[in-house]
Scaffold this active site. Structure first.
Site, PDB file in Angstrom:
ATOM      1  N   GLY A  81      -1.965  11.170 -21.954  1.00 38.31           N
ATOM      2  CA  GLY A  81      -2.589   9.964 -21.422  1.00 38.31           C
ATOM      3  C   GLY A  81      -1.665   9.320 -20.394  1.00 38.31           C
ATOM      4  O   GLY A  81      -1.227   8.187 -20.571  1.00 38.31           O
TER       5      GLY A  81
ATOM      6  N   HIS B 146       0.822  -1.210   0.000  1.00 39.87           N
ATOM      7  CA  HIS B 146       0.000   0.000   0.000  1.00 39.87           C
ATOM      8  C   HIS B 146       0.857   1.261   0.000  1.00 39.87           C
ATOM      9  O   HIS B 146       1.896   1.318   0.652  1.00 39.87           O
ATOM     10  CB  HIS B 146      -0.998   0.002   1.158  1.00 39.87           C
ATOM     11  CG  HIS B 146      -0.384  -0.119   2.517  1.00 39.87           C
ATOM     12  ND1 HIS B 146       0.305   0.894   3.129  1.00 39.87           N
ATOM     13  CD2 HIS B 146      -0.366  -1.157   3.378  1.00 39.87           C
ATOM     14  CE1 HIS B 146       0.705   0.494   4.315  1.00 39.87           C
ATOM     15  NE2 HIS B 146       0.334  -0.756   4.490  1.00 39.87           N
TER      16      HIS B 146
END
Lengths: 148, 148
Positions: free
Chosen positions: B131, B22
Site C-alpha cells: 500500500g 509543481h
C-alpha cells in the site's frame, strides 16, 4: 498552491492555524508592531495588509461563537476615533463568517499583554497604525470533501 | 479543525503540502514501510489507511497534468497481481481530480530510490502490504474565497 486555500496562507501560517483549538488566539499586527516581543511564533505575510490577512485567516479558521466578541481591536491612544483599517478588518471577518461581529476594543498595553498568550503572531505589511487585532478560534463540526 | 479541510490533514502534513510546488512528490506508505530511511520529513497519520490518506491529500493538492501519470504504485514482488488497496487509492485520487488517473507501477527497490527525492513521506496506518504510492503535485491557477 493548494486547492481552495487563499495564497496568503503561507506554510508557516497554515501550520500554526491547524495546530490551534477553540479558544486559542491569533494576533494580526501592522508593520510597526513588536511582533517578537510576545515570545510566540511569528508568521510573516509580506505584501499583505491587515484586512487581506484577516480574510485569509477567516477563510479557514472559524471564529468563536462562545465569547461576546471573537475579534478584538487596539484602541487609538488618546482618541476615541475608530480607524478605517478596523472597519475593513471587521467587514472581512463578517464576510467570512456570514454574521455580524461585535468588536472588543483593547487599550494598547492591555493588547500587548494579551498577545503574550496567543498561539501565533501574524506580522502583516499593514502600513496604517493601530491595524492590530486578536481573533479567537471557534469550533468547526463537520467536513464534506469538496467536489472537483 | 479548519473550515473545509479534511481532519486527516494534520498540521505537519498540511505544512509539508503547502511547501511543495509543481513536480514535487508526496510518498504515501503502509505501516511496514521504512518511512525514515529516505531521510525526508515524515508526517504520521495514525489510524488512517492509504485510500483515506490519498483522499485527504488530494482534497487540497492538485495532481500533475504534465506527466503521463501523477500516481505511482509499488509492484508486488514476484506477482503481477494488482493489490485491492491500490484500486481503492486510485479511486480516491480519481474522485478528487474528477478525471481518470493512469497508474505508473514501480519495482520495490526503484520505489525506495525515488522516495529519497520526495518532499515528504506520509506514514499511514495501512495494514495491507504494497500500500505504497508516490503522488506528484500539479498547479492550481486560481483561488475563490469560499462563501460561508
Amino acid at each position: 498552491m493548494l486547492k481552495g486555500l487563499d495564497p496568503a496562507l503561507t506554510p508557516d501560517l497554515l501550520y500554526q492555524l491547524a495546530r490551534m483549538g477553540h479558544g486559542d488566539k491569533v494576533v494580526v499586527v501592522d508593520r510597526n508592531y513588536p511582533a517578537y516581543a510576545a515570545g510566540r511564533p511569528v508568521a510573516h505575510l509580506a505584501g499583505i495588509g491587515a484586512p487581506a490577512a484577516v480574510a485569509a485567516i477567516c477563510s479557514v479558521m472559524p471564529l468563536d461563537t462562545f465569547v461576546p466578541s471573537p475579534l478584538a481591536a487596539m484602541e487609538v491612544v488618546g482618541d476615541p476615533a475608530r480607524p478605517a483599517v478596523t472597519a475593513e478588518v471587521v467587514a472581512a471577518a463578517e464576510a467570512a463568517e456570514g454574521r455580524a461581529i461585535n468588536v472588543r476594543w483593547i487599550e494598547r498595553f492591555a493588547f500587548y499583554s494579551e498577545a503574550r498568550g496567543a498561539a501565533v503572531i501574524v506580522a502583516t505589511a499593514e502600513a496604517r497604525p493601530y491595524g492590530c487585532y486578536i481573533l479567537t478560534k471557534g469550533v468547526w463540526p463537520s467536513f464534506t470533501p469538496p467536489t472537483p
